[in-house]
Design a protein around this motif. Structure first.
Motif, mmCIF file in Angstrom:
data_model
loop_
_atom_site.group_PDB
_atom_site.id
_atom_site.type_symbol
_atom_site.label_atom_id
_atom_site.label_comp_id
_atom_site.label_asym_id
_atom_site.label_seq_id
_atom_site.Cartn_x
_atom_site.Cartn_y
_atom_site.Cartn_z
ATOM 1 N N ARG A 240 0.852 -1.196 0.000
ATOM 2 C CA ARG A 240 0.000 0.000 0.000
ATOM 3 C C ARG A 240 0.884 1.241 0.000
ATOM 4 N N SER A 241 0.431 2.286 -0.692
ATOM 5 C CA SER A 241 1.183 3.547 -0.656
ATOM 6 C C SER A 241 0.913 4.240 0.672
ATOM 7 N N GLU B 273 0.014 7.157 3.509
ATOM 8 C CA GLU B 273 -1.093 8.097 3.661
ATOM 9 C C GLU B 273 -0.617 9.491 3.270
ATOM 10 N N ARG B 274 -1.518 10.265 2.687
ATOM 11 C CA ARG B 274 -1.178 11.623 2.281
ATOM 12 C C ARG B 274 -1.303 12.543 3.484
ATOM 13 N N ARG C 228 -4.813 12.422 -6.404
ATOM 14 C CA ARG C 228 -4.528 11.709 -5.144
ATOM 15 C C ARG C 228 -5.760 11.651 -4.248
ATOM 16 N N GLU C 229 -6.528 12.726 -4.217
ATOM 17 C CA GLU C 229 -7.729 12.741 -3.383
ATOM 18 C C GLU C 229 -8.727 11.674 -3.860
ATOM 19 N N ASP D 199 -7.361 8.252 -2.973
ATOM 20 C CA ASP D 199 -7.576 7.981 -1.550
ATOM 21 C C ASP D 199 -9.008 7.508 -1.280
ATOM 22 N N ARG E 212 -8.993 3.604 -3.027
ATOM 23 C CA ARG E 212 -7.929 2.627 -2.765
ATOM 24 C C ARG E 212 -8.309 1.574 -1.744
ATOM 25 N N SER E 213 -9.166 1.916 -0.793
ATOM 26 C CA SER E 213 -9.517 0.979 0.283
ATOM 27 C C SER E 213 -10.792 0.181 -0.005
ATOM 28 N N GLU F 287 -6.390 -1.524 -3.920
ATOM 29 C CA GLU F 287 -5.004 -1.066 -4.018
ATOM 30 C C GLU F 287 -4.036 -2.218 -3.788
ATOM 31 N N GLN G 98 -2.867 5.139 -8.549
ATOM 32 C CA GLN G 98 -3.024 6.593 -8.673
ATOM 33 C C GLN G 98 -2.737 7.076 -10.096
ATOM 34 N N THR H 91 -15.767 -0.187 5.450
ATOM 35 C CA THR H 91 -14.372 -0.038 5.875
ATOM 36 C C THR H 91 -13.981 -1.212 6.757
#
Length: 157
Positions: free
Chosen positions: A15-16, A18-19, A37-38, A41, A44-45, A56, A63, A154
């Motif tokens: 996973r990349s 967190e921003r 990116r937003e 985000d 991705r999950s 992801e 991205q 989630t």
């Protein structure tokens, strides 16, 4: 659904990170355009419908395959199923589309499609995902909506 997994042993990707949000991004009074990116985000999950992994982690979404034109109010997402004959491709695309429809302002036109050349039924799946009436009808099906909501729920990673 059958108990046999189509891709019983998928490759799992890192996973990349967190921003980190800047002060201006957190300030509600400052206009903050939506960027790639937003959107990444947000998607991705999303849970894979077949595995206890995120899109992801399976490299279904990246991205670099997210394109946003905030002034033009468009979002384009390419996703790559893990195998060329993935029967879950339409469900994955629908889950991505629903997540964005629920998360973005109404002004955005959302285009979700399969990465060119990555799926045997690419044209048919893309046609279904682009058809507003078919998407709306799918979301009126309570069984299908329940599966989409499970993909969007989630879970801790």
């Amino acid at each position: 659904m059958s108990s046999q997994l189509e891709n019983a042993n998928p490759v799992v990707f890192q996973r990349s990170g967190e921003r980190l949000l800047t002060a201006s991004e957190e300030d509600e009074d400052v206009h903050d355009p939506i960027d790639d990116r937003e959107i990444f985000d947000l998607i991705r999950s999303i849970n894979d419908p077949e595995h206890p992994l995120s899109l992801e982690e399976l490299n279904v979404v990246e991205q670099v395959r997210v394109k946003v034109d905030d002034p033009g109010s468009t979002v384009g997402i390419e996703f790559t199923p893990t195998i060329p004959h993935c029967s879950m491709a339409t469900l994955i695309g629908l889950s991505i589309k629903v997540k964005l429809l629920r998360s973005l302002p109404d002004r955005f036109k959302i285009d979700v499609h399969i990465t060119p050349g990555s799926h045997a039924s690419e044209e048919a799946v893309n046609k279904q995902l682009a058809d507003k009436e078919r998407v709306a009808a799918a979301l009126e099906n309570s069984s299908l909506l329940e599966v989409v909501n499970q993909c969007l729920s989630t879970h801790s990673i």
